[in-house]
Design a protein around this motif. Structure first.
Motif, PDB file in Angstrom:
ATOM      1  N   PRO A   1       3.409  -2.646   8.444  1.00 48.20           N
ATOM      2  CA  PRO A   1       4.819  -3.023   7.522  1.00 48.20           C
ATOM      3  C   PRO A   1       4.821  -3.150   6.117  1.00 48.20           C
ATOM      4  N   ASP A   2       3.426  -3.139   5.611  1.00 46.86           N
ATOM      5  CA  ASP A   2       3.091  -3.351   4.163  1.00 46.86           C
ATOM      6  C   ASP A   2       2.479  -1.957   3.209  1.00 46.86           C
ATOM      7  N   VAL A   3       3.007  -0.761   4.224  1.00 52.48           N
ATOM      8  CA  VAL A   3       2.712   0.262   3.700  1.00 52.48           C
ATOM      9  C   VAL A   3       3.895   1.377   3.839  1.00 52.48           C
ATOM     10  N   TRP A   4       3.981   2.212   2.693  1.00 57.80           N
ATOM     11  CA  TRP A   4       4.875   3.334   2.790  1.00 57.80           C
ATOM     12  C   TRP A   4       4.249   4.641   2.374  1.00 57.80           C
ATOM     13  N   MET A   5       4.511   5.799   2.960  1.00 61.99           N
ATOM     14  CA  MET A   5       3.687   6.919   2.383  1.00 61.99           C
ATOM     15  C   MET A   5       4.846   8.063   2.250  1.00 61.99           C
ATOM     16  N   ALA A   6       4.534   8.848   0.966  1.00 62.53           N
ATOM     17  CA  ALA A   6       5.489   9.898   0.557  1.00 62.53           C
ATOM     18  C   ALA A   6       5.382  11.106   1.442  1.00 62.53           C
ATOM     19  N   HIS A   7       6.548  11.766   1.655  1.00 53.16           N
ATOM     20  CA  HIS A   7       6.768  13.045   2.217  1.00 53.16           C
ATOM     21  C   HIS A   7       6.952  12.836   3.669  1.00 53.16           C
ATOM     22  N   CYS A   8       5.929  12.950   4.367  1.00 49.90           N
ATOM     23  CA  CYS A   8       5.778  12.789   5.771  1.00 49.90           C
ATOM     24  C   CYS A   8       6.547  13.829   6.423  1.00 49.90           C
ATOM     25  N   VAL A   9       6.301  15.132   6.144  1.00 46.62           N
ATOM     26  CA  VAL A   9       7.259  16.349   6.719  1.00 46.62           C
ATOM     27  C   VAL A   9       6.507  16.665   7.771  1.00 46.62           C
TER      28      VAL A   9
ATOM     29  N   ALA B   1      11.506  17.484   6.345  1.00 47.43           N
ATOM     30  CA  ALA B   1      11.163  16.355   7.049  1.00 47.43           C
ATOM     31  C   ALA B   1      12.089  15.775   8.270  1.00 47.43           C
ATOM     32  N   ARG B   2      11.615  15.375   9.117  1.00 47.38           N
ATOM     33  CA  ARG B   2      12.286  14.750  10.563  1.00 47.38           C
ATOM     34  C   ARG B   2      12.957  13.505  10.237  1.00 47.38           C
ATOM     35  N   VAL B   3      13.729  13.392   9.156  1.00 47.39           N
ATOM     36  CA  VAL B   3      14.528  12.128   8.732  1.00 47.39           C
ATOM     37  C   VAL B   3      15.299  11.869   9.913  1.00 47.39           C
ATOM     38  N   PRO B   4      16.356  12.386  10.511  1.00 48.89           N
ATOM     39  CA  PRO B   4      17.011  11.926  11.683  1.00 48.89           C
ATOM     40  C   PRO B   4      16.101  11.272  12.766  1.00 48.89           C
ATOM     41  N   ASP B   5      14.883  11.928  13.226  1.00 43.41           N
ATOM     42  CA  ASP B   5      14.286  11.445  14.272  1.00 43.41           C
ATOM     43  C   ASP B   5      13.458  10.187  13.669  1.00 43.41           C
ATOM     44  N   LEU B   6      13.118  10.167  12.485  1.00 42.51           N
ATOM     45  CA  LEU B   6      12.555   8.877  11.823  1.00 42.51           C
ATOM     46  C   LEU B   6      13.283   7.785  11.886  1.00 42.51           C
ATOM     47  N   LEU B   7      14.795   8.056  11.602  1.00 41.61           N
ATOM     48  CA  LEU B   7      15.815   6.990  11.466  1.00 41.61           C
ATOM     49  C   LEU B   7      15.785   6.349  12.982  1.00 41.61           C
ATOM     50  N   SER B   8      16.000   7.503  13.900  1.00 41.04           N
ATOM     51  CA  SER B   8      16.380   7.018  15.259  1.00 41.04           C
ATOM     52  C   SER B   8      15.524   6.188  15.809  1.00 41.04           C
ATOM     53  N   ALA B   9      14.143   6.311  15.277  1.00 40.22           N
ATOM     54  CA  ALA B   9      12.954   5.550  16.032  1.00 40.22           C
ATOM     55  C   ALA B   9      12.969   4.307  15.284  1.00 40.22           C
ATOM     56  N   GLY B  10      13.593   4.150  14.214  1.00 41.42           N
ATOM     57  CA  GLY B  10      13.493   2.759  13.596  1.00 41.42           C
ATOM     58  C   GLY B  10      12.592   2.898  12.387  1.00 41.42           C
ATOM     59  N   VAL B  11      12.110   3.839  11.886  1.00 40.64           N
ATOM     60  CA  VAL B  11      11.062   3.997  10.748  1.00 40.64           C
ATOM     61  C   VAL B  11      11.893   3.558   9.393  1.00 40.64           C
TER      62      VAL B  11
ATOM     63  N   GLY C   1       6.503   2.715   6.417  1.00 45.09           N
ATOM     64  CA  GLY C   1       7.810   3.097   5.622  1.00 45.09           C
ATOM     65  C   GLY C   1       7.491   4.644   5.204  1.00 45.09           C
ATOM     66  N   VAL C   2       8.572   5.494   4.730  1.00 49.50           N
ATOM     67  CA  VAL C   2       8.470   6.789   4.301  1.00 49.50           C
ATOM     68  C   VAL C   2       9.623   7.032   3.152  1.00 49.50           C
ATOM     69  N   ALA C   3       8.633   7.591   2.208  1.00 47.67           N
ATOM     70  CA  ALA C   3       9.590   7.938   0.918  1.00 47.67           C
ATOM     71  C   ALA C   3       9.904   9.571   1.122  1.00 47.67           C
ATOM     72  N   HIS C   4      10.940   9.738   1.297  1.00 43.68           N
ATOM     73  CA  HIS C   4      11.573  11.263   1.779  1.00 43.68           C
ATOM     74  C   HIS C   4      12.002  11.835   0.395  1.00 43.68           C
TER      75      HIS C   4
ATOM     76  N   LEU D   1       0.857  -1.244   0.052  1.00 43.42           N
ATOM     77  CA  LEU D   1       0.021   0.104  -0.021  1.00 43.42           C
ATOM     78  C   LEU D   1       1.037   1.099   0.027  1.00 43.42           C
ATOM     79  N   HIS D   2       0.316   2.195  -0.881  1.00 42.40           N
ATOM     80  CA  HIS D   2       1.297   3.489  -0.857  1.00 42.40           C
ATOM     81  C   HIS D   2       0.245   4.592  -0.825  1.00 42.40           C
ATOM     82  N   THR D   3       0.791   5.854  -0.446  1.00 42.51           N
ATOM     83  CA  THR D   3      -0.341   7.088  -0.486  1.00 42.51           C
ATOM     84  C   THR D   3       0.549   8.216  -0.030  1.00 42.51           C
ATOM     85  N   HIS D   4       0.240   9.531  -0.268  1.00 46.15           N
ATOM     86  CA  HIS D   4       1.085  10.648   0.358  1.00 46.15           C
ATOM     87  C   HIS D   4       0.575  10.790   1.803  1.00 46.15           C
ATOM     88  N   GLY D   5       1.250  11.439   2.550  1.00 43.42           N
ATOM     89  CA  GLY D   5       0.883  11.517   4.166  1.00 43.42           C
ATOM     90  C   GLY D   5       1.813  12.553   4.608  1.00 43.42           C
TER      91      GLY D   5
END
Length: 456
Positions: free
Chosen positions: A265-273, A305-315, A289-292, A231-235
């Protein structure tokens, strides 16, 4: 591909779980897969070698994985140059509503050619606009990917919430809910290949919270899980989207999407800013998941986007070009640099991302996001032979001694070789699978035809 290909004398960044690197190493490719990778020259006495490449002055990496794109937008680059997302969409919808099958095919070929020439070996196309009578648009994208030779995830999108019902897109740009669901199921059954070496997979991908109904979201999630696809969408792309969700649903985008079955785990979203701490926790808890897309986020003034925080959280986080109407460069290798630089403008400053984290976003991170990390995203024995040789001994890079830093921080590195399943797609910076000049001419002609149709 018959026989073995041996690549030697290059730096190797495997992007495996241990970030293994070799200052001078080798790779052996056989049967479409990586047979061996290691330091120094290839083992002596290998039989069946049909090609041997001296890659002195190069860095070998996994092929880049573009986790979010809209190929058709190649025909409308440069429009609404000074608009934020909602105004940019309002200006673009009337033009996009005139697309047809030849236009989409030409745009997809150009988008894929540009990416492949820059080291992309797997790409996602999120196509969500299907004007009546336009022809087989998804099929046009799939044919284009087959011709260029790049792996594709065709994310069959949809919009069913028109302006008269409170959505952002005009009514002429949306589908009926049941029609969209039926067409999506047909697309999966016709085109999705679950095999480990698949060239085409299909994802279920309603467009965004402000362009689809809750019914479409919920039933799309059920459909995807019944068919065993992702599954994929913008979010959470913009502040305006968050405001829309709060006004219409009484909650933010992440909470709303979770209520519709859209975290997992079967979902990823674009942007997540525009993610709160709670949103990041929810993504980490569910494996979403996130498509940055750093360049597009900047082009549309969406934010950082809060990429460092996403990675630190294990996203799980990968990189996306996004549509070329909001990232006119259309290349993913420039996003390695932009992801690092933009992240360092945020609160983590110089500690936000390293060059190796940036490379991981564009390779192993992307493979994880699209559910293909078992076969793609790192240079390891048994994985598919999707790899790139970047030339780093030229004017733009020769004085940067760290090859990964040269790739990420330097100017776009020339691609000497890019292979998909061991098959060369690019050599010496040129496509082998299509005439770049002819692709450019065809796309230019279709862009002019689209502009003329929209002006009528």
């Amino acid at each position: 591909m018959s026989g073995r290909t041996v690549i030697e004398n290059c730096a190797v960044a495997t992007v495996d779980a241990h970030d293994t690197e070799h200052a001078t190493g080798h790779l052996v490719l056989s049967g479409g897969r990586i047979e061996a990778v290691g330091p120094g020259p290839a083992p002596a006495g290998l039989g069946g070698v049909t090609r041997r490449i001296d890659a002195t002055g190069h860095l070998a990496t996994p092929g880049l994985i573009n986790t979010h794109h809209h190929f058709y937008q190649w025909l409308t680059r440069g429009l609404a140059q000074d608009a934020h997302l909602f105004d940019w969409l309002r200006a673009s919808y009337p033009v996009w509503a005139c697309i047809d099958e030849p236009m989409v095919h030409a745009a997809a070929r150009a988008s894929l050619a540009m990416m492949a020439r820059g080291g992309v070996t797997t790409a996602v196309d999120h196509h969500y606009l299907f004007p009546r009578g336009a022809g087989d648009l998804l099929g046009a994208v799939i044919r284009a990917a087959g011709g260029i030779g790049v792996r594709l995830t065709a994310a069959r999108g949809a919009m069913d919430l028109g302006a008269s019902d409170g959505g952002l897109p005009p009514d002429f740009a949306v589908e009926a809910t049941d029609d969209a669901l039926a067409a999506t199921e047909d697309a999966v059954r016709a085109h999705h290949d679950p095999a480990p070496d698949a060239m085409v997979r299909v994802a279920v991908a309603p467009c965004s919270p402000f362009s689809v109904t809750t019914k479409l979201l919920c039933e799309s999630a059920e459909l995807a899980r019944r068919l065993g696809v992702r599954l994929h969408t913008h979010g959470s792309e913009t502040a305006e989207e968050a405001e829309f969700c709060h006004e219409r649903f009484g909650m933010g985008p992440t909470a709303y999407l979770e209520s519709a079955g859209w975290l997992g785990p079967d979902v990823w979203m674009a942007h997540c800013v525009h993610m709160t701490d709670g949103d990041i926790t929810a993504f980490a808890r569910t494996g979403t998941g996130v498509a940055h897309c750093p360049s597009s986020n900047a082009r549309l003034a969406a934010g950082i986007a809060r990429v460092p925080d996403l990675l630190s959280a294990g996203v799980p986080v990968g990189l996306g070009v996004d549509g070329t109407a909001s990232n006119e460069a259309g290349e993913l290798h420039t996003e390695l640099r932009n992801a690092l630089l933009v992240a360092r403008l945020g609160p983590h400053r110089e500690r936000a991302l390293t060059v190796r984290q940036a490379l991981r976003l564009g390779t192993a991170g992307g493979a994880r996001v699209i559910g293909r990390d078992a076969e793609l995203g790192s240079l390891e024995p048994g994985k598919l032979a999707d790899l790139v040789l970047w030339r780093l001994d030229g004017l733009g890079h020769s004085t940067i001694t760290d090859p990964v830093a040269a790739l990420v921080l330097g100017p776009p590195a020339p691609v000497t070789l890019a292979t998909v399943g061991g098959v060369p797609v690019v050599e010496a910076g040129r496509l082998l699978t299509a005439d770049e000049d002819a692709v450019a001419r065809a796309a230019g002609a279709e862009a002019r035809r689209l502009a003329a149709a929209a002006a009528r």
